[in-house]
Design an enzyme around this catalytic site. Structure first.
Site, PDB file in Angstrom:
ATOM      1  N   ASP A  13       0.822  -1.207   0.000  1.00  0.00           N
ATOM      2  CA  ASP A  13       0.000   0.000   0.000  1.00  0.00           C
ATOM      3  C   ASP A  13       0.859   1.261   0.000  1.00  0.00           C
ATOM      4  O   ASP A  13       0.540   2.240  -0.679  1.00  0.00           O
ATOM      5  CB  ASP A  13      -0.928   0.001   1.214  1.00  0.00           C
ATOM      6  CG  ASP A  13      -2.111  -0.943   1.038  1.00  0.00           C
ATOM      7  OD1 ASP A  13      -2.274  -1.476  -0.077  1.00  0.00           O
ATOM      8  OD2 ASP A  13      -2.855  -1.156   2.009  1.00  0.00           O
ATOM      9  N   ASN A  20      -5.020   9.398   0.213  1.00  0.00           N
ATOM     10  CA  ASN A  20      -5.543   8.760   1.422  1.00  0.00           C
ATOM     11  C   ASN A  20      -5.973   9.787   2.463  1.00  0.00           C
ATOM     12  O   ASN A  20      -7.142   9.873   2.811  1.00  0.00           O
ATOM     13  CB  ASN A  20      -4.495   7.836   2.040  1.00  0.00           C
ATOM     14  CG  ASN A  20      -4.823   6.375   1.877  1.00  0.00           C
ATOM     15  OD1 ASN A  20      -5.680   6.018   1.090  1.00  0.00           O
ATOM     16  ND2 ASN A  20      -4.140   5.528   2.619  1.00  0.00           N
ATOM     17  N   ASP A  74      -4.120  15.418  19.909  1.00  0.00           N
ATOM     18  CA  ASP A  74      -2.799  15.120  19.330  1.00  0.00           C
ATOM     19  C   ASP A  74      -2.749  15.520  17.861  1.00  0.00           C
ATOM     20  O   ASP A  74      -1.672  15.677  17.293  1.00  0.00           O
ATOM     21  CB  ASP A  74      -2.479  13.630  19.463  1.00  0.00           C
ATOM     22  CG  ASP A  74      -2.099  13.246  20.883  1.00  0.00           C
ATOM     23  OD1 ASP A  74      -1.915  14.159  21.710  1.00  0.00           O
ATOM     24  OD2 ASP A  74      -1.997  12.041  21.161  1.00  0.00           O
ATOM     25  N   THR A 103     -10.093   3.590   5.368  1.00  0.00           N
ATOM     26  CA  THR A 103      -9.706   2.291   5.923  1.00  0.00           C
ATOM     27  C   THR A 103      -8.248   2.282   6.390  1.00  0.00           C
ATOM     28  O   THR A 103      -7.699   1.228   6.677  1.00  0.00           O
ATOM     29  CB  THR A 103      -9.924   1.174   4.885  1.00  0.00           C
ATOM     30  OG1 THR A 103      -9.300   1.555   3.648  1.00  0.00           O
ATOM     31  CG2 THR A 103     -11.405   0.928   4.636  1.00  0.00           C
ATOM     32  N   SER A 162      -7.264   6.766   9.587  1.00  0.00           N
ATOM     33  CA  SER A 162      -8.543   7.271  10.080  1.00  0.00           C
ATOM     34  C   SER A 162      -9.337   6.180  10.799  1.00  0.00           C
ATOM     35  O   SER A 162      -9.941   6.420  11.845  1.00  0.00           O
ATOM     36  CB  SER A 162      -9.364   7.834   8.914  1.00  0.00           C
ATOM     37  OG  SER A 162     -10.640   8.258   9.343  1.00  0.00           O
ATOM     38  N   LEU A 163      -9.343   4.977  10.244  1.00  0.00           N
ATOM     39  CA  LEU A 163     -10.078   3.859  10.843  1.00  0.00           C
ATOM     40  C   LEU A 163      -9.535   3.525  12.230  1.00  0.00           C
ATOM     41  O   LEU A 163     -10.294   3.228  13.157  1.00  0.00           O
ATOM     42  CB  LEU A 163      -9.994   2.635   9.927  1.00  0.00           C
ATOM     43  CG  LEU A 163     -10.716   1.372  10.383  1.00  0.00           C
ATOM     44  CD1 LEU A 163     -12.222   1.611  10.469  1.00  0.00           C
ATOM     45  CD2 LEU A 163     -10.413   0.209   9.441  1.00  0.00           C
ATOM     46  N   SER A 164      -8.223   3.591  12.389  1.00  0.00           N
ATOM     47  CA  SER A 164      -7.602   3.230  13.672  1.00  0.00           C
ATOM     48  C   SER A 164      -7.924   4.230  14.772  1.00  0.00           C
ATOM     49  O   SER A 164      -7.780   3.923  15.954  1.00  0.00           O
ATOM     50  CB  SER A 164      -6.085   3.108  13.516  1.00  0.00           C
ATOM     51  OG  SER A 164      -5.482   4.371  13.329  1.00  0.00           O
TER      52      SER A 164
END
Length: 299
Positions: A73, A144, A174, A185, A188-190
């Site tokens: 990726d 992304n 932060d 995905t 941002s997802l984390s």
């Protein structure tokens, strides 16, 4: 049809991987050109690689009908930045870990080459982001996400959000992630951000560790403009583009973000869909209890 091949030369066994890809393309009589970064390994080349054409990455992208990014990726995001100015469609062959954006592995790519030969594939236009910092004429680009954060410092930064000149909120955190559907995905997802279909015209704002329970991710229309005012108790504020290109700016900082006029064009197999990739790569919607029970019954 000419296929451009841009590899991550830091990947293990990259020479063998490129040799296999070239062999697959030649078997279907597809023309190809390889990025000249591979010439670093010319002493390891088989005859098929010795006989291949090599060009600088700019020319590979400019004169190819389709670009194959080989790595993972991260490699694909790096290639997307180079491809963006030429609108050349691209796909990723994953030889790394997850490979969510680079959806093909060597096995599935071997089948996809036949689809390319018969023009049986899909080109998907993905939204990108454009940002300007402190009124500069230089435009920053991300497919992304754009991440504004505190960098290496221990103190939080203060972020004020405006959308279309309308005040939204001011909070300490932060940082904040401004993501496209493609980037939803990723980082941002984390942080608790939503998964957004790439067909949705949306921009998501996901605060990173906000110092309040009332701040949650926000989904906006891609037609809206986002304005961020950022203050840091330390001198510098960090901006990361796709986790690839990092810059530091003096505090206070103003960042204007909008949808880029140029999309990124990604190539997909006509046999797969986005939700299939979600299930296969992220196990989205799958009940792990059921999967584990099936494994236990087999053993």
């Amino acid at each position: 049809m000419k296929i451009g091949i841009i590899p991550n030369i830091d990947k293990e066994n990259i020479v063998n991987v490129i040799e296999r890809i070239v062999t697959l393309l030649k078997a279907e009589n597809l023309d190809y050109v390889i990025c000249d970064s591979m010439l670093k390994f010319r002493g390891q080349f088989s005859q098929i690689l010795k006989d291949s054409q090599y060009e600088k990455s700019k020319n590979v992208i400019k004169y190819s009908d389709m670009v194959v990014s080989v790595g993972g990726d991260g490699t694909m995001l790096h290639t997307a930045y180079e491809v963006w100015n030429y609108s050349t469609p691209m796909l990723g062959v994953n030889i790394g870990k997850l490979g969510f954006l680079a959806e093909f592995d060597l096995e599935s790519f071997s089948q996809f080459v036949k689809e390319v030969k018969s023009n049986n594939y899909v080109i998907d236009e993905r939204m990108a982001l454009a940002a300007v910092c402190n009124g500069s004429k230089e435009e920053l680009f991300a497919i992304n996400d754009i991440v504004i954060d505190k960098g290496q410092w221990s103190k939080m930064i203060e972020i004020t959000i405006k959308v279309d000149e309308n005040y939204v909120a001011t909070f300490s955190a932060d940082g904040i992630i401004v993501a496209t559907p493609t980037g939803s995905t990723g980082y941002s997802l984390s942080t608790g951000g939503p998964i957004v279909s790439p067909k949705a015209d949306a921009i998501t704002l996901s605060p990173i560790a906000p110092h309040t329970l009332t701040i949650r991710p926000l989904v906006l229309s891609s037609r809206q403009n986002v304005l961020l005012f950022v203050k840091s108790p330390i001198d510098k504020i960090r901006i990361s583009l796709d986790g690839q290109r990092v810059s530091y700016f003096d505090s206070p900082l103003t960042v204007s973000i909008k949808r880029s006029e140029k999309p990124v064009r990604l190539v997909h197999s006509a046999k797969t869909d986005y939700f299939q990739i979600l299930r296969n790569k992220l196990y989205w919607g799958l009940d792990l209890r059921t999967i584990n029970n099936k494994k236990s019954s087999v053993t």
